[in-house]
Motif scaffolding. Sequence first.
Motif, short mmCIF file in Angstrom:
data_model
loop_
_atom_site.label_atom_id
_atom_site.label_comp_id
_atom_site.label_asym_id
_atom_site.label_seq_id
_atom_site.Cartn_x
_atom_site.Cartn_y
_atom_site.Cartn_z
N ILE A 63 -15.64 -2.67 -28.85
CA ILE A 63 -16.01 -3.99 -28.33
C ILE A 63 -15.67 -4.09 -26.85
N ALA A 64 -14.48 -3.62 -26.47
CA ALA A 64 -14.09 -3.65 -25.06
C ALA A 64 -15.02 -2.78 -24.21
N SER A 65 -15.45 -1.66 -24.75
CA SER A 65 -16.38 -0.78 -24.03
C SER A 65 -17.72 -1.46 -23.81
N SER A 66 -18.20 -2.16 -24.83
CA SER A 66 -19.48 -2.86 -24.72
C SER A 66 -19.42 -3.99 -23.71
N VAL A 67 -18.29 -4.68 -23.66
CA VAL A 67 -18.10 -5.71 -22.63
C VAL A 67 -18.17 -5.07 -21.25
N SER A 68 -17.54 -3.93 -21.10
CA SER A 68 -17.51 -3.24 -19.81
C SER A 68 -18.87 -2.71 -19.39
N MET A 69 -19.70 -2.34 -20.36
CA MET A 69 -21.02 -1.78 -20.04
C MET A 69 -21.95 -2.81 -19.39
N THR A 70 -21.69 -4.08 -19.61
CA THR A 70 -22.46 -5.18 -18.98
C THR A 70 -23.98 -5.01 -19.13
N GLY A 71 -24.41 -4.52 -20.27
CA GLY A 71 -25.85 -4.38 -20.51
C GLY A 71 -26.49 -3.21 -19.81
N ALA A 72 -25.69 -2.25 -19.36
CA ALA A 72 -26.22 -1.17 -18.53
C ALA A 72 -27.07 -0.17 -19.30
N SER B 121 -29.52 -7.88 -22.04
CA SER B 121 -29.08 -6.60 -22.58
C SER B 121 -27.57 -6.59 -22.78
N PHE B 122 -26.85 -7.24 -21.87
CA PHE B 122 -25.40 -7.33 -21.99
C PHE B 122 -25.01 -8.08 -23.26
N ILE B 123 -25.63 -9.23 -23.46
CA ILE B 123 -25.32 -10.02 -24.65
C ILE B 123 -25.76 -9.27 -25.91
N LEU B 124 -26.89 -8.57 -25.81
CA LEU B 124 -27.36 -7.78 -26.94
C LEU B 124 -26.36 -6.67 -27.29
N ASN B 125 -25.92 -5.92 -26.27
CA ASN B 125 -24.97 -4.84 -26.51
C ASN B 125 -23.66 -5.37 -27.08
N LEU B 126 -23.25 -6.52 -26.55
CA LEU B 126 -22.02 -7.13 -27.04
C LEU B 126 -22.18 -7.56 -28.50
N SER B 127 -23.34 -8.14 -28.80
CA SER B 127 -23.61 -8.54 -30.18
C SER B 127 -23.64 -7.34 -31.11
N ASN B 128 -24.27 -6.25 -30.64
CA ASN B 128 -24.31 -5.04 -31.45
C ASN B 128 -22.92 -4.46 -31.68
N ALA B 129 -22.09 -4.54 -30.62
CA ALA B 129 -20.72 -4.04 -30.75
C ALA B 129 -19.94 -4.86 -31.76
N PHE B 130 -20.10 -6.18 -31.69
CA PHE B 130 -19.42 -7.04 -32.66
C PHE B 130 -19.95 -6.78 -34.07
N SER B 131 -21.28 -6.64 -34.19
CA SER B 131 -21.86 -6.42 -35.51
C SER B 131 -21.44 -5.06 -36.09
N GLY B 132 -21.17 -4.10 -35.21
CA GLY B 132 -20.73 -2.79 -35.68
C GLY B 132 -19.24 -2.67 -35.87
N SER B 133 -18.49 -3.66 -35.37
CA SER B 133 -17.03 -3.56 -35.39
C SER B 133 -16.32 -4.73 -36.04
N ILE B 134 -16.97 -5.91 -36.04
CA ILE B 134 -16.28 -7.10 -36.52
C ILE B 134 -15.90 -6.98 -37.99
N ASP B 135 -16.73 -6.27 -38.77
CA ASP B 135 -16.41 -6.10 -40.19
C ASP B 135 -15.07 -5.37 -40.36
N LYS B 136 -14.85 -4.34 -39.57
CA LYS B 136 -13.60 -3.58 -39.67
C LYS B 136 -12.41 -4.41 -39.19
N ILE B 137 -12.63 -5.20 -38.15
CA ILE B 137 -11.54 -6.04 -37.64
C ILE B 137 -11.17 -7.12 -38.65
N ILE B 138 -12.14 -7.59 -39.42
CA ILE B 138 -11.87 -8.60 -40.45
C ILE B 138 -11.26 -7.97 -41.70
N ILE B 139 -11.77 -6.79 -42.09
CA ILE B 139 -11.31 -6.15 -43.32
C ILE B 139 -9.83 -5.79 -43.24
N ALA B 140 -9.37 -5.32 -42.08
CA ALA B 140 -7.98 -4.88 -41.96
C ALA B 140 -6.98 -5.96 -42.37
#
Length: 384
Positions: free
Chosen positions: A59-68, A202-221
């Motif tokens: 998630i932090a990496s996707s924020v840093s990518m800024t839609g690049a 693209s930035f918001i899209l990448n961030l959304s994709n990062a959350f969608s790919g990671s939020i499940d694991k952050i919640i499951i833990a």
Amino acid sequence: MKKFDRIKVSFLQLKGLTTIGFADIGSSAISAVFWFYMASTLGAKDYGQISYFLSIASIASSVSMTGASNTLMVYTAKNVKIQSAIYVISISAAIIASTVIFFLFQNFGISLYIIGSVIFGLASAEILGSKNYNSYSRFLVTQKILMVIFSIVLYYLIGIEGVIIGIALGYFPYIIRIYDGFKKSKIEFNTLKSKFGFLMNSFILNLSNAFSGSIDKIIIAPLLGFTLLGNYQLGIQVLAVLQILPNVAFKYMLPHEAGGNQNKRLKFLIIAIAIILTGCGILLSPLIIPILFTKYTNVVGVIQILSISLIPMSIIIAYQSKFLSMEKSNVILISAGIYLATQITLILILGKIYGVNGMAAAFVLATCAECIFYVFVNKFNRTF
């Protein structure tokens, strides 16, 4: 002569697709063997803990990518010189994010991963946008080999944090490509002004994709614990292996569609293959997984459920390639929002009722919701 030219173009397209395919399949095979080895070595609890920290780093990496990533792929294919300006923004953001994450978690591996992942994302997007598939193949395979070597060695030296550090170190060979990018284009932020809307979407899209790919694991833990998270993550890893071909197709199709070339047959072929792979995931996992992973008691059902998502995911990839090439990133953004909202809601509902299988079902249903949205929107576009 025209017929010969068409044959030549078809051959070059097939060669490019084959190069990407071999690179992605080879690197994914290396990655899969590595993660399956780590899963069997670590056990479910430690495997879940690593996936938890990597989710935060992603998630932090996707924020840093800024839609690049998508921006570089699309505009490099159109020969717009924006590389250096985007590099400066994204790398600076990565340094800031890695510093903040270090103070929050006191984990050097996560911070190093953020910087390495951004370097990898920038360089690989530029390479694909340039349609330089041979370089993409070399860099990608090198990254995976180094990841395996560094991670295994550091794991036996310093423990599970060494796995994350090793993954991060495997990304850094791409810094050579970043250096070349700075030499090829000047740092001109004015060039980005006319692309600002696409970049932000693209930035918001990448961030959304990062959350969608990671939020499940952050919640499951915190909800189910690291052990069940380890079972879920192993299922996700199997799904990633099954999804190799659709991902290869997307990386190939986006730059070509951005250049005005479509390939409908490839899209339908990928969907057909996804149907076959879904059947394999459902039928073969009960036979193979208990033999290979004796420490994981809940993973077979997770894999069977997640396999269903391959079909809508393949359809989504085809639509994403189309709309991104048309610079309609707002469509992609809305779809990502639908996926994320659906997934989070269903995770909280189904996860509490059905545990890790409910989490897997939430993943599938959210993917189906996103796919339905694309099908609906496409009725207003007849070019697919």
